[in-house]
Design a protein around this motif. Structure first.
Motif, PDB file in Angstrom:
ATOM      1  N   CYS A 158      -4.794   4.664   3.950  1.00 49.35           N
ATOM      2  CA  CYS A 158      -3.590   4.744   3.129  1.00 49.35           C
ATOM      3  C   CYS A 158      -3.675   5.951   2.190  1.00 49.35           C
ATOM      4  O   CYS A 158      -4.748   6.443   1.893  1.00 49.35           O
ATOM      5  N   ASP A 159      -2.510   6.395   1.765  1.00 48.64           N
ATOM      6  CA  ASP A 159      -2.409   7.542   0.872  1.00 48.64           C
ATOM      7  C   ASP A 159      -2.868   7.168  -0.533  1.00 48.64           C
ATOM      8  O   ASP A 159      -2.554   6.076  -1.014  1.00 48.64           O
ATOM      9  N   PRO A 160      -3.568   8.071  -1.211  1.00 51.32           N
ATOM     10  CA  PRO A 160      -3.938   7.806  -2.605  1.00 51.32           C
ATOM     11  C   PRO A 160      -2.699   7.558  -3.459  1.00 51.32           C
ATOM     12  O   PRO A 160      -1.653   8.166  -3.249  1.00 51.32           O
ATOM     13  N   GLY A 161      -2.812   6.621  -4.392  1.00 49.66           N
ATOM     14  CA  GLY A 161      -1.725   6.338  -5.311  1.00 49.66           C
ATOM     15  C   GLY A 161      -0.682   5.370  -4.783  1.00 49.66           C
ATOM     16  O   GLY A 161       0.275   5.066  -5.483  1.00 49.66           O
ATOM     17  N   MET A 162      -0.848   4.892  -3.570  1.00 46.52           N
ATOM     18  CA  MET A 162       0.139   3.954  -3.032  1.00 46.52           C
ATOM     19  C   MET A 162      -0.046   2.593  -3.684  1.00 46.52           C
ATOM     20  O   MET A 162      -1.157   2.166  -3.964  1.00 46.52           O
ATOM     21  N   ASN A 163       1.053   1.921  -3.929  1.00 47.03           N
ATOM     22  CA  ASN A 163       1.032   0.619  -4.588  1.00 47.03           C
ATOM     23  C   ASN A 163       1.568  -0.425  -3.609  1.00 47.03           C
ATOM     24  O   ASN A 163       2.738  -0.768  -3.640  1.00 47.03           O
ATOM     25  N   HIS A 164       0.705  -0.879  -2.723  1.00 45.83           N
ATOM     26  CA  HIS A 164       1.132  -1.833  -1.717  1.00 45.83           C
ATOM     27  C   HIS A 164       0.014  -2.819  -1.403  1.00 45.83           C
ATOM     28  O   HIS A 164      -1.110  -2.643  -1.846  1.00 45.83           O
ATOM     29  N   THR A 197      -3.460 -11.880   2.376  1.00 43.45           N
ATOM     30  CA  THR A 197      -3.171 -10.540   1.843  1.00 43.45           C
ATOM     31  C   THR A 197      -4.418  -9.937   1.214  1.00 43.45           C
ATOM     32  O   THR A 197      -5.335 -10.649   0.813  1.00 43.45           O
ATOM     33  N   ILE A 198      -4.406  -8.634   1.152  1.00 48.49           N
ATOM     34  CA  ILE A 198      -5.351  -7.891   0.315  1.00 48.49           C
ATOM     35  C   ILE A 198      -4.483  -7.169  -0.697  1.00 48.49           C
ATOM     36  O   ILE A 198      -3.626  -6.358  -0.337  1.00 48.49           O
ATOM     37  N   LYS A 199      -4.664  -7.484  -1.947  1.00 45.36           N
ATOM     38  CA  LYS A 199      -3.848  -6.907  -3.023  1.00 45.36           C
ATOM     39  C   LYS A 199      -4.098  -5.414  -3.152  1.00 45.36           C
ATOM     40  O   LYS A 199      -5.161  -4.903  -2.778  1.00 45.36           O
ATOM     41  N   ASN A 200      -3.128  -4.705  -3.731  1.00 41.45           N
ATOM     42  CA  ASN A 200      -3.214  -3.254  -3.828  1.00 41.45           C
ATOM     43  C   ASN A 200      -4.449  -2.776  -4.582  1.00 41.45           C
ATOM     44  O   ASN A 200      -5.003  -1.743  -4.258  1.00 41.45           O
ATOM     45  N   GLY A 201      -4.918  -3.481  -5.568  1.00 39.97           N
ATOM     46  CA  GLY A 201      -6.103  -3.069  -6.307  1.00 39.97           C
ATOM     47  C   GLY A 201      -7.394  -3.177  -5.516  1.00 39.97           C
ATOM     48  O   GLY A 201      -8.410  -2.611  -5.887  1.00 39.97           O
TER      49      GLY A 201
END
Length: 142
Positions: A58-64, A86-90
């Motif tokens: 995934c791209d750096p800074g993505m919030n998903h 799910t795996i949370k964005n953090g």
């Protein structure tokens, strides 16, 4: 300047441009072209639900979030067994490189999975605006 000398200079400039371009391509991060991809690995029974191994980038800074869903195949509509995780964005490492993750899927109330069941697994990213993308699907036997 003769036309053959001009042709040699032109060919030399073109060759230099190719070498410079190839060098820039070789030094570019190879994973940058594959960001936001998903692939499904092993799917296993893990009481009370399932586990799915996923390779992601995934791209750096993505919030998903990374979401995994599973549905048992070959069941009637009133006996549908499903699970989700799910795996949370953090918890995602977003740096263009590929990373491995194991997603634990919890079954919905009344759902059950057993050895030998065939399941359809779907993984995707889910962003903060409610959009899903990079969807991948696989069928596996438990």
């Amino acid at each position: 300047m003769t036309s053959s000398r001009f042709a040699r200079r032109l060919a030399g400039a073109a060759a230099a441009a190719l070498v410079i371009g190839a060098g820039a391509l070789a030094t570019a991060p190879s994973a940058a072209a594959k960001a936001n991809l998903l692939s499904i690995g092993k799917v296993a029974l893990q009481e009370p639900g399932l586990q799915v191994d996923v390779t992601y980038s995934c791209d750096p800074g993505m919030n998903h979030q990374l979401v995994a869903n599973a549905a048992k195949l070959g069941t009637s509509a009133h006996d549908e067994s499903v699970a989700a995780g799910t795996i949370k964005n953090g918890k995602l490492v977003c740096d263009y490189n590929s990373h491995a993750a194991r997603v634990s899927l919890r079954p919905a109330a009344g759902s059950h999975f057993a050895k030998g069941d065939r399941v359809k697994v779907t993984v995707f990213y889910f962003d903060e605006d409610g959009f899903s993308y990079a969807r991948q699907e696989a069928v596996a036997a438990l």
